[in-house]
Design an enzyme around this catalytic site. Structure first.
Site, short mmCIF file in Angstrom:
data_model
loop_
_atom_site.label_atom_id
_atom_site.label_comp_id
_atom_site.label_asym_id
_atom_site.label_seq_id
_atom_site.Cartn_x
_atom_site.Cartn_y
_atom_site.Cartn_z
N ARG A 278 0.85 -1.18 0.00
CA ARG A 278 0.00 0.00 0.00
C ARG A 278 0.89 1.24 0.00
O ARG A 278 1.96 1.25 0.61
CB ARG A 278 -0.93 0.03 1.22
CG ARG A 278 -2.10 -0.95 1.15
CD ARG A 278 -3.12 -0.51 0.10
NE ARG A 278 -4.33 -1.35 0.11
CZ ARG A 278 -4.50 -2.43 -0.62
NH1 ARG A 278 -3.49 -2.84 -1.41
NH2 ARG A 278 -5.62 -3.11 -0.59
N GLU A 307 -3.42 8.04 -4.49
CA GLU A 307 -3.88 7.54 -5.79
C GLU A 307 -5.22 8.17 -6.18
O GLU A 307 -6.08 8.38 -5.32
CB GLU A 307 -4.03 6.01 -5.73
CG GLU A 307 -2.73 5.29 -5.47
CD GLU A 307 -2.92 3.79 -5.32
OE1 GLU A 307 -4.06 3.30 -5.50
OE2 GLU A 307 -1.94 3.10 -5.02
N HIS A 325 -1.26 0.78 -9.93
CA HIS A 325 -1.95 -0.13 -8.99
C HIS A 325 -2.71 -1.21 -9.77
O HIS A 325 -3.92 -1.38 -9.58
CB HIS A 325 -2.91 0.66 -8.08
CG HIS A 325 -3.22 -0.07 -6.80
ND1 HIS A 325 -3.63 0.57 -5.67
CD2 HIS A 325 -3.20 -1.40 -6.49
CE1 HIS A 325 -3.84 -0.31 -4.70
NE2 HIS A 325 -3.58 -1.51 -5.18
#
Length: 362
Positions: A278, A307, A325
């Site tokens: 993460r 993000e 991602h």
């Protein structure tokens, strides 16, 4: 015939309305990638808060006694405020391996079970982790840009290093040779690689790195009895004894900004970092500063703190590889995910064991 079809449709609709409800707060990415029908079942019916004009609390209160489970994805928190409106919920199923968006203590207090993505993503995420590491070591993406921009013909060969194995008894000689020849160590074989978080994904990363001849060590919440890799209680100590650090752990209060200035300094100017965990696990501001000052050698990142807004400083860095991602998004993983999600929901509603129940001491 028209009357019969209408009666049939009404019967199907009524049957659907009688099914236990599973609430969604936002559409999981997999819905758009492989189709919502992949998650369909004749054992439950989805209720989508995002399709309703009602305020969330009013919507949940209206359907509270028919909602038996929650299907959650990252970005849609499942917290105490939500759970108190849903007294009949006994299961939270997530489409992610990480559970930082779920209030685990509140679920435990209420006796609510949790099922996550389990092993579904492990292989594909591990593949990308190793791919990012190879990319930043061998400068694959940077070399690609060099060729596409026509610089190979204009300026000659792209600067590259030679493969060199670092071992304790050759460490001083290796450093001296590097200084003399100005060669950057960028081969994978023999690299000392540290894994932060030796769970399902971390273990798959370790197995792949072993196949490349890497020397693997790790940090995790506890020592794993099933591996012989050296274990470090302290992340700084792990970083100090590694050429590359790969972040595979989940996000929690304990791991937020765990990779900070001291850890990056311990990794050092010849050290590389890969993050497929993460974004918030790394103090991104400190990492950018270290990269700009040459205090670490490079980074491969699939996750970011804010993000989808990525720090612009990264864009000008040839020693940084960026991925949006996407580690888990392969057809194989998403198909397996749909089967696991449906299987968990059907198992719970049939009073059977869950397929991927989350256990706190994992």
């Amino acid at each position: 015939m028209g009357v019969n079809n209408t009666d049939s449709d009404k019967t199907q609709e009524e049957e659907q309305q009688d099914l236990p409800k599973v609430v969604l707060f936002r559409p999981p990415p997999a819905f758009s990638l492989i189709g919502e029908e992949s998650f369909a079942s004749n054992k439950f019916h989805f209720l989508k808060t995002y399709d309703s004009q009602l305020p969330l609390d009013q919507f949940l209160s209206t359907h509270s006694h028919s909602i038996k489970a929650i299907l959650s994805s990252a970005g849609a928190p499942v917290n105490a405020d939500i759970l108190q409106l849903l007294p009949e919920v006994g299961l939270v199923v997530t489409t992610s391996a990480g559970l930082n968006h779920v209030d685990i203590p509140e679920c435990r207090r209420r006796g609510i079970k949790i099922a996550n993505a389990g092993h579904v993503y492990s292989d594909d995420v591990a593949d990308l982790a190793v791919g990012l590491l190879i990319d930043i070591l061998r400068k694959v993406s940077a070399s690609d840009r060099y060729v596409r921009q026509g610089l190979w013909a204009d300026k000659g060969n792209y600067p590259h290093g030679s493969k060199c194995i670092t071992t304790p008894f050759l460490a001083n000689e290796t450093k001296q040779l590097q200084q003399i020849l100005d060669i950057k160590l960028d081969g994978l074989g023999g690299k000392r690689t540290g894994i932060v978080g030796l769970g399902n994904i971390g273990y798959e990363v370790a197995k792949r790195l072993e196949a490349f001849g890497c020397v693997v060590s790790y940090n995790s919440r506890k020592k794993k009895p099933y591996v012989s890799y050296p274990f470090y209680h302290n992340v700084c100590e792990l970083a100090a004894n590694c050429d590359a650090l790969i972040i595979c752990c989940g996000l929690s209060d304990e791991t937020r900004h765990m990779i900070n200035k001291p850890v990056l300094s311990a990794l050092g100017k010849e050290g590389f970092i890969v993050n497929i965990g993460r974004g918030d696990i790394i103090d991104e501001k400190e990492m950018v500063s270290c990269l700009m000052r040459g205090e670490i050698a490079g980074a491969g990142l699939d996750v970011f703190e804010n993000e989808p807004n990525v720090r612009k400083e990264f864009f000008a860095m040839d020693n940084v590889v960026l991925s949006p991602h996407r580690a888990v998004f392969t057809p194989e993983s998403l198909k397996d995910l749909s089967q696991l999600v449906v299987g968990n929901l059907e198992a719970y509603l049939s009073n059977k064991p869950l397929l991927s129940e989350y256990v706190d001491n994992e």
